[in-house]
Design an enzyme around this catalytic site. Structure first.
Site, PDB file in Angstrom:
ATOM      1  N   ARG A 100      14.904 -26.173 -44.227  1.00 40.19           N
ATOM      2  CA  ARG A 100      15.100 -24.941 -43.456  1.00 40.19           C
ATOM      3  C   ARG A 100      16.563 -24.814 -43.042  1.00 40.19           C
ATOM      4  O   ARG A 100      17.352 -25.728 -43.254  1.00 40.19           O
ATOM      5  CB  ARG A 100      14.179 -24.918 -42.241  1.00 40.19           C
ATOM      6  CG  ARG A 100      14.418 -26.086 -41.286  1.00 40.19           C
ATOM      7  CD  ARG A 100      13.471 -26.022 -40.090  1.00 40.19           C
ATOM      8  NE  ARG A 100      13.601 -27.200 -39.254  1.00 40.19           N
ATOM      9  CZ  ARG A 100      12.887 -27.437 -38.164  1.00 40.19           C
ATOM     10  NH1 ARG A 100      11.982 -26.570 -37.770  1.00 40.19           N
ATOM     11  NH2 ARG A 100      13.060 -28.526 -37.456  1.00 40.19           N
ATOM     12  N   ASN A 107      15.311 -19.625 -35.177  1.00 40.75           N
ATOM     13  CA  ASN A 107      14.785 -20.849 -34.574  1.00 40.75           C
ATOM     14  C   ASN A 107      15.901 -21.868 -34.440  1.00 40.75           C
ATOM     15  O   ASN A 107      16.524 -22.241 -35.445  1.00 40.75           O
ATOM     16  CB  ASN A 107      13.673 -21.448 -35.445  1.00 40.75           C
ATOM     17  CG  ASN A 107      12.949 -22.593 -34.743  1.00 40.75           C
ATOM     18  OD1 ASN A 107      12.119 -22.349 -33.855  1.00 40.75           O
ATOM     19  ND2 ASN A 107      13.260 -23.818 -35.088  1.00 40.75           N
ATOM     20  N   GLU A 108      16.164 -22.283 -33.225  1.00 37.70           N
ATOM     21  CA  GLU A 108      17.122 -23.362 -32.965  1.00 37.70           C
ATOM     22  C   GLU A 108      18.414 -23.234 -33.772  1.00 37.70           C
ATOM     23  O   GLU A 108      18.687 -24.043 -34.665  1.00 37.70           O
ATOM     24  CB  GLU A 108      16.487 -24.730 -33.236  1.00 37.70           C
ATOM     25  CG  GLU A 108      15.395 -25.072 -32.265  1.00 37.70           C
ATOM     26  CD  GLU A 108      14.903 -26.521 -32.393  1.00 37.70           C
ATOM     27  OE1 GLU A 108      14.403 -27.064 -31.400  1.00 37.70           O
ATOM     28  OE2 GLU A 108      15.024 -27.095 -33.486  1.00 37.70           O
ATOM     29  N   GLU A 135       9.293 -25.183 -26.705  1.00 36.54           N
ATOM     30  CA  GLU A 135       8.592 -26.273 -27.389  1.00 36.54           C
ATOM     31  C   GLU A 135       8.647 -27.504 -26.497  1.00 36.54           C
ATOM     32  O   GLU A 135       9.728 -27.972 -26.154  1.00 36.54           O
ATOM     33  CB  GLU A 135       9.263 -26.610 -28.736  1.00 36.54           C
ATOM     34  CG  GLU A 135       9.283 -25.449 -29.714  1.00 36.54           C
ATOM     35  CD  GLU A 135       9.973 -25.786 -31.037  1.00 36.54           C
ATOM     36  OE1 GLU A 135      10.237 -26.985 -31.286  1.00 36.54           O
ATOM     37  OE2 GLU A 135      10.264 -24.864 -31.799  1.00 36.54           O
ATOM     38  N   TRP A 163      10.889 -37.355 -35.949  1.00 39.21           N
ATOM     39  CA  TRP A 163      12.255 -37.254 -36.465  1.00 39.21           C
ATOM     40  C   TRP A 163      13.265 -38.198 -35.827  1.00 39.21           C
ATOM     41  O   TRP A 163      14.402 -38.269 -36.275  1.00 39.21           O
ATOM     42  CB  TRP A 163      12.763 -35.820 -36.324  1.00 39.21           C
ATOM     43  CG  TRP A 163      12.488 -35.188 -34.986  1.00 39.21           C
ATOM     44  CD1 TRP A 163      11.452 -34.345 -34.695  1.00 39.21           C
ATOM     45  CD2 TRP A 163      13.233 -35.330 -33.773  1.00 39.21           C
ATOM     46  NE1 TRP A 163      11.495 -33.959 -33.378  1.00 39.21           N
ATOM     47  CE2 TRP A 163      12.584 -34.555 -32.788  1.00 39.21           C
ATOM     48  CE3 TRP A 163      14.382 -36.040 -33.409  1.00 39.21           C
ATOM     49  CZ2 TRP A 163      13.048 -34.465 -31.470  1.00 39.21           C
ATOM     50  CZ3 TRP A 163      14.843 -35.951 -32.094  1.00 39.21           C
ATOM     51  CH2 TRP A 163      14.173 -35.169 -31.150  1.00 39.21           C
ATOM     52  N   GLU A 166       6.267 -32.502 -41.260  1.00 43.88           N
ATOM     53  CA  GLU A 166       6.001 -32.958 -39.886  1.00 43.88           C
ATOM     54  C   GLU A 166       4.597 -33.516 -39.699  1.00 43.88           C
ATOM     55  O   GLU A 166       4.023 -33.441 -38.609  1.00 43.88           O
ATOM     56  CB  GLU A 166       6.315 -31.817 -38.907  1.00 43.88           C
ATOM     57  CG  GLU A 166       7.807 -31.506 -38.924  1.00 43.88           C
ATOM     58  CD  GLU A 166       8.241 -30.392 -37.989  1.00 43.88           C
ATOM     59  OE1 GLU A 166       7.369 -29.674 -37.457  1.00 43.88           O
ATOM     60  OE2 GLU A 166       9.469 -30.236 -37.812  1.00 43.88           O
ATOM     61  N   GLN A 167       4.051 -34.123 -40.759  1.00 40.18           N
ATOM     62  CA  GLN A 167       2.670 -34.637 -40.639  1.00 40.18           C
ATOM     63  C   GLN A 167       2.562 -35.776 -39.638  1.00 40.18           C
ATOM     64  O   GLN A 167       1.484 -36.062 -39.140  1.00 40.18           O
ATOM     65  CB  GLN A 167       2.099 -35.025 -41.995  1.00 40.18           C
ATOM     66  CG  GLN A 167       3.041 -35.767 -42.884  1.00 40.18           C
ATOM     67  CD  GLN A 167       2.443 -35.967 -44.267  1.00 40.18           C
ATOM     68  OE1 GLN A 167       1.628 -36.852 -44.438  1.00 40.18           O
ATOM     69  NE2 GLN A 167       2.820 -35.149 -45.223  1.00 40.18           N
ATOM     70  N   MET A 168       3.684 -36.433 -39.282  1.00 40.74           N
ATOM     71  CA  MET A 168       3.631 -37.512 -38.294  1.00 40.74           C
ATOM     72  C   MET A 168       3.933 -37.000 -36.877  1.00 40.74           C
ATOM     73  O   MET A 168       4.141 -37.790 -35.959  1.00 40.74           O
ATOM     74  CB  MET A 168       4.625 -38.614 -38.665  1.00 40.74           C
ATOM     75  CG  MET A 168       4.320 -39.329 -39.959  1.00 40.74           C
ATOM     76  SD  MET A 168       2.719 -40.142 -39.944  1.00 40.74           S
ATOM     77  CE  MET A 168       3.052 -41.494 -38.822  1.00 40.74           C
ATOM     78  N   HIS A 169       3.990 -35.690 -36.695  1.00 39.56           N
ATOM     79  CA  HIS A 169       4.322 -35.098 -35.395  1.00 39.56           C
ATOM     80  C   HIS A 169       3.039 -34.702 -34.672  1.00 39.56           C
ATOM     81  O   HIS A 169       2.245 -33.916 -35.185  1.00 39.56           O
ATOM     82  CB  HIS A 169       5.192 -33.865 -35.627  1.00 39.56           C
ATOM     83  CG  HIS A 169       5.878 -33.353 -34.406  1.00 39.56           C
ATOM     84  ND1 HIS A 169       5.200 -32.888 -33.294  1.00 39.56           N
ATOM     85  CD2 HIS A 169       7.187 -33.233 -34.122  1.00 39.56           C
ATOM     86  CE1 HIS A 169       6.078 -32.496 -32.388  1.00 39.56           C
ATOM     87  NE2 HIS A 169       7.288 -32.695 -32.862  1.00 39.56           N
TER      88      HIS A 169
HETATM   89  C1  GAL Z   1      12.076 -28.438 -33.321  1.00 38.74           C
HETATM   90  C2  GAL Z   1      11.751 -27.246 -34.208  1.00 38.74           C
HETATM   91  C3  GAL Z   1      10.293 -27.203 -34.591  1.00 38.74           C
HETATM   92  C4  GAL Z   1       9.824 -28.558 -35.015  1.00 38.74           C
HETATM   93  C5  GAL Z   1      10.080 -29.540 -33.898  1.00 38.74           C
HETATM   94  C6  GAL Z   1       9.598 -30.934 -34.209  1.00 38.74           C
HETATM   95  O1  GAL Z   1      13.396 -28.809 -33.455  1.00 38.74           O
HETATM   96  O2  GAL Z   1      12.094 -26.048 -33.598  1.00 38.74           O
HETATM   97  O3  GAL Z   1      10.115 -26.278 -35.634  1.00 38.74           O
HETATM   98  O4  GAL Z   1      10.485 -28.932 -36.177  1.00 38.74           O
HETATM   99  O5  GAL Z   1      11.444 -29.608 -33.673  1.00 38.74           O
HETATM  100  O6  GAL Z   1       9.841 -31.798 -33.126  1.00 38.74           O
END
Ligand code: GAL
Length: 634
Positions: free
Chosen positions: A105, A143-144, A315, A323, A363-366
């Protein structure tokens, strides 16, 4: 505005029959908001110019019919693959000259006019379709911005835009040469088209050149965001937010914030502690499952100011992220504590990221509020508890007036990244260190702009490390009746990035000049006569100014003219606590050192205490459990 909870949701990730049940569970949990859409461009516009709104119409309807309010994101952080066929040169280029690729992204260059045109089209289409939708009650742009280091691009497109920007600013190459001091090393230009980008130079580039490039890049983000805001406002009365990040300073958030109705940020306390915060191993161990006790609050106070009073968490970390170098599981209670701390700092909304953990892709580990099998994850019950508690507390999002103001300036962070003069000098962490010192004393803090024009609401103002002093701030300080503490490095460059003469700090009435400076390796300190030491950075002052503190080797460290103070170094925790307590005593500010890891914030009606420790904390005869929140009615 009311205090509310919400969640981030991706209807396009789940089979449609599941949406209704998800929405019903969100509503039953006590959530108000659901943020959707920000990465779904390939579903909104599967082929150039062919839009598919049917699924989004239904998703919004399903969510809205359960009483949820939608935050609709513009999808411009994830241009679909077809976009590259239309604009092969829209990809950003990194400082090593490598083109960044498709497959994650934020793969766009802010200066690319063709891409901006595509963004204007999709945002217009989205705003026309949903601008008056009764369920769409807020917007999020992109986004961010800056996430994954995406502000600075060293592309040919950025270069041409930078040259135009310089031509506008300086009008003649001679003026640019003079401002930058290009006679040094024969760097003089005859034409703006000769000016390159400040990467891939043999040794360091001219700091004035880099500084202008940073300003230019920041303005690209501002105008990119403004393009979207202007379109959304034409079609919708709903407030517009952007989700900023933690410890990210690549662009001037004050400037982007000025175009928004609400500032929001994405709070991942454990990811940040592991990934971003320069703390020692003992600190990281102690707070590994809770996060740094001040990092969240610092950003709450910063973004409250950026949003001119209106701010959210867009968020909120619910469990382990994917990450950071290490991704521990939050201590039970932290997903509740983090939310309450945000509310105590005036948040209108706290939205957890995300509803359900995704079993596929990056992000499957999130963690989410739900596991991939839809069973509640740890944070689900904590969110439920917060929702219940909110119902029994004053509904209004507000925080108490602060006695202390701390100036924060993005340009200063760029300046000292460009010219740190020592590996451990960082403007961001210098300001954060000051903030930590204030919080350890239980103080309520407002973060203010570098061009703040009125300080009359405050009793104490700190402005460490400011690259230049703006005219409004100079005027505000001149009329300020409280204690001001400036330095180190404050006012030590001109806006063109040169050392001013008379020498810094050049503060009215304060007869002291910084005669020389030194940066210090981590294991070298400068002990102070009254205890504690200077670390990282030390200045030697000359002049007859009143001396408040000295180093053991006999140099003035803190000097004053009346209530205006200049601090000639980076004080360690002990020295900082003493300096701040003295200032609080002089101003009659209530200040009492809190136990380690315990933090406090007042609202107009309550005093909140947050225990970031993995062990109970004692305060005022009460024992607050690990990850505990304690509040007292005032
Ligand atoms: C943020 C982002 C989200 C997601 C999240 C994961 O930085 O806006 O889309 O990736 O982190 O922690």
């Amino acid at each position: 505005m009311k205090r509310t909870l919400g969640v981030c949701y991706y209807p396009e990730h789940w089979p449609e029959p599941q949406w209704g049940e998800d929405a019903a569970r969100m509503a039953a949990l006590g959530l108000t908001w659901v943020r959707i859409g920000e990465f779904s461009w390939s579903r909104m516009e599967p082929e150039p110019g062919r839009y598919d709104w049917a699924w989004l119409d239904r998703a919004i309807e399903v969510l809205g019919s359960k009483g949820l309010k939608v935050v609709l994101g513009t999808p411009t952080a994830t241009p679909p693959r077809w976009m590259l066929d239309r604009h092969p040169d829209m990809l950003a280029v990194d400082a090593q000259g490598r083109t960044r690729g498709f497959g994650s992204r934020r793969h766009y260059d802010f200066s690319h006019q063709g891409y901006r045109g595509e963004c204007a089209k999709i945002v217009t289409a989205l705003a026309e379709r949903y601008g008056r939708n009764p369920h769409v009650a807020a917007w999020q742009t992109d986004n961010e911005y800056a996430c994954h280091e995406t502000t600075l691009s060293y592309s040919e497109i950025a270069k041409a835009a930078f040259q135009d920007w310089l031509a506008q600013k300086y009008q003649s190459p001679d003026a640019l040469n003079r401002a930058w001091g290009n006679v040094f090393w024969s760097m003089e230009y005859r034409d703006f088209r000769e000016v390159g980008l400040p990467n891939l130079t043999v040794t360091e580039a001219n700091p004035s050149h880099v500084m202008d490039f940073r300003r230019f890049a920041s303005e690209q983000v501002v105008s990119f965001n403004r393009l979207q805001v202007d379109i959304l406002r034409k079609h919708s009365a709903a407030p517009i937010a952007h989700n900023f990040m933690g410890a990210i300073t690549e662009f001037d958030h004050w400037d982007v914030g000025a175009d928004l109705d609400i500032a929001s940020w994405d709070s991942y306390p454990l990811g940040f502690l592991s990934d971003r915060i320069p703390a020692d191993a003992e600190h990281k161990r102690r707070f590994v499952r809770q996060g740094d006790p001040d990092f969240q609050a610092f950003h709450h106070d910063l973004y409250r100011a950026v949003g001119r009073g209106r701010w959210w968490i867009m968020e909120q970390q619910p469990g382990p992220v994917n990450w950071a170098p290490y991704n521990p599981d939050p201590l039970p209670g932290m997903a509740r504590l983090w939310a309450w701390e945000a509310f105590a700092h005036g948040a209108e909304a706290v939205c957890y990221f995300r509803w359900r953990q995704a079993p596929f892709a990056q992000e499957q580990m999130h963690a989410g509020l739900l596991r991939p099998d839809s069973a509640p994850a740890q944070a689900f019950g904590e969110a439920e508890q917060v929702a219940r508690e909110l119902a029994s507390m004053p509904p209004t999002a507000e925080t108490a007036a602060a006695d202390v103001a701390l100036v924060f300036d993005y340009e200063s962070d760029w300046a000292w990244q460009i010219q740190p003069q020592g590996r451990s000098f960082s403007y961001f962490w210098l300001v954060f260190h000051a903030y930590k010192g204030l919080r350890r004393l239980g103080l309520n803090v407002d973060i203010v702009r570098p061009d703040v024009a009125d300080l009359s609401a405050y009793k104490l103002v700190l402005a460490p490390g400011l690259f230049t002093l703006s005219d409004p701030l100079k005027a505000a300080l001149a009329g300020f009746g409280g204690t001001a503490i400036l330095g180190p490095r404050t006012n030590s460059r001109t806006r063109d990035f040169a050392i001013p003469v008379p020498l810094p700090p050049a503060l009215p009435g304060l007869e002291a000049v910084v005669a020389r400076v030194e940066s210090l390796p981590p294991d070298v300190t400068v002990p102070l006569a009254q205890g504690g030491a200077l670390v990282n950075w030390r200045e030697k002052l000359e002049g007859p100014a009143q001396v408040v503190e000295t180093s053991e080797d006999g140099w003035p460290v803190l000097v004053s003219a009346g209530k205006l103070h200049y601090l000639a170094g980076w004080p360690d925790e002990t020295a900082l606590a003493r300096i701040l307590q003295r200032a609080c005593a002089a101003e009659g500010i209530e200040c009492d050192p809190l136990p380690e890891g315990l933090r406090r914030r007042d609202t107009p009606t309550h005093r909140f205490l947050f225990n970031y420790n993995p062990v109970p904390a004692e305060w005022g005869g009460v024992s607050i459990p690990p990850a505990g929140v304690h509040w007292i009615e005032k």
